[in-house]
Scaffold this active site. Structure first.
Site, PDB file in Angstrom:
ATOM      1  N   ASP A   1     -13.632  -3.278  -1.714  1.00 15.06           N
ATOM      2  CA  ASP A   1     -13.441  -2.988  -0.294  1.00 15.06           C
ATOM      3  C   ASP A   1     -14.806  -3.115   0.367  1.00 15.06           C
ATOM      4  OD1 ASP A   1     -10.747  -2.430  -0.739  1.00 15.06           O
ATOM      5  OD2 ASP A   1     -11.124  -0.304  -1.095  1.00 15.06           O
TER       6      ASP A   1
ATOM      7  N   ASP B   1       0.869  -1.179   0.000  1.00  8.23           N
ATOM      8  CA  ASP B   1       0.000   0.000   0.000  1.00  8.23           C
ATOM      9  C   ASP B   1       0.902   1.224   0.000  1.00  8.23           C
ATOM     10  OD1 ASP B   1      -2.422  -1.394   0.092  1.00  8.23           O
ATOM     11  OD2 ASP B   1      -2.338  -1.566   2.272  1.00  8.23           O
TER      12      ASP B   1
END
Length: 253
Positions: free
Chosen positions: A130, A11
Site C-alpha cells: 500500500d 475488500d
C-alpha cells in the site's frame, strides 16, 4: 504475448464486502461468496479477498468467509489480511485459497515471505504494498493503510522479490476509490524494477484506465473493486474494450 489479467477485489470487513475512498468511508457492497460467483462467471481472471481489518484488529482472517467464497470459484483465488505466520497461511490454503497476500507482517518480518515461499512455492505468495506519495517518493504503509513505515515502496518491492515473492500487488492509496485512474508512475516504477508480475490497484474508473496501466505502466494485471461492485462497468464489457484497444486478455464469457 502473455495475456493481461483482470482481477476482481473483495475488500471484506465483518464478513461483508465494503468499499471506500482512500481506505476510508466504507460502504457495503454485498456478500463475498455471491459476488465472487458472479465475477467468476462473467470473465474475471482471478478474485482477491482482503480481510481489511484483520491486522488492525489483531485477529486471524475469517476462514469461514474464505471457505464459502472458495466454493463458488473455478478461477485462481487469493486471500490476504491478518496473515502473520506460516501456520496462518497454511490455514488459508486449507480453506481453499490458491495464493496468500501478505503486507504488514512481511514488513515487520521479511523472512515470512521466504518461509511461505519455501513451503508452498513463490507462485503462491503475493506481497501487497500500500503506497502513498510523500516528499521522498512513494512510501509503504502498513495496517490497512493506517501506519506509515518510512520505507520506500520501490525498494521494498525489490526486497520482496529477492525474498521469494511471486507477485507484487501495488495499491495507490492516493487513487484508491477515486475512479480517476491508476497511478501509472508508481506502477511503472515497480514494473521496471522487478522481474515478477506486478498487479496494479487503486483508481480504476473506466476502460481507458486499464489500457493506460497495461500499455504505459507495464502492469501484468489490474485489480478493481468499485467499478464492478456498483455496476459501473461489467467485466465482459471491459474486456471487449481492451481487446478492441489491442490489449491481450482472455476473451470474455
Amino acid at each position: 504475448m502473455l495475456t493481461k489479467r483482470i482481477i476482481a477485489c473483495l475488500d471484506v470487513d465483518g464478513g461483508r464486502v465494503v468499499k471506500g475512498t482512500h481506505f476510508m468511508n466504507l460502504r457495503d457492497a454485498g456478500d463475498p461468496a455471491e459476488l465472487a460467483a458472479i465475477y467468476g462467471a462473467t470473465g474475471a481472471d482471478e478474485v482477491v479477498l482482503l480481510d481489511i481489518t484483520a491486522t488492525s484488529e489483531n485477529r486471524n482472517t475469517l476462514l469461514n468467509t474464505v471457505r464459502r467464497t472458495a466454493k463458488q470459484l473455478f478461477i485462481p483465488f487469493t486471500v490476504g489480511g491478518g496473515v502473520r505466520s506460516l501456520h496462518e497461511a497454511a490455514a488459508i490454503f486449507d480453506a481453499g485459497a490458491d495464493k496468500v497476500t501478505i503486507n504488514s507482517a512481511a514488513i515487520a518480518d521479511p523472512s515470512l515471505i521466504t518461509c511461505i515461499a519455501q513451503r508452498f512455492g513463490s507462485q503462491a505468495v503475493v506481497v501487497a504494498i500500500d503506497a502513498k506519495r510523500s516528499d521522498r517518493g512513494f512510501e509503504a504503509w502498513a495496517s490497512g493503510g493506517r501506519v506509515p513505515t518510512g520505507q520506500n515502496a520501490i525498494q521494498w518491492a525489490i526486497e520482496a522479490e529477492q525474498r521469494g515473492a511471486g507477485e507484487i500487488l501495488v495499491t495507490s492509496m492516493d487513487r484508491d476509490g477515486t475512479q480517476t485512474g491508476f497511478d501509472c508512475e508508481l506502477t511503472r516504477a515497480i514494473s521496471r524494477t522487478v522481474r515478477i508480475p506486478v498487479i496494479a490497484s487503486g483508481g480504476a474508473g473506466r476502460a481507458q484506465h486499464f489500457v493506460e496501466v497495461f500499455d504505459d505502466a507495464l502492469a501484468d494485471a489490474a485489480l478493481a473493486a468499485s467499478i464492478f461492485h456498483f455496476g459501473l462497468r461489467s467485466i465482459v464489457e471491459l474486456k471487449q474494450q481492451l481487446l478492441a484497444a489491442g490489449i491481450p486478455v482472455r476473451p470474455p464469457c
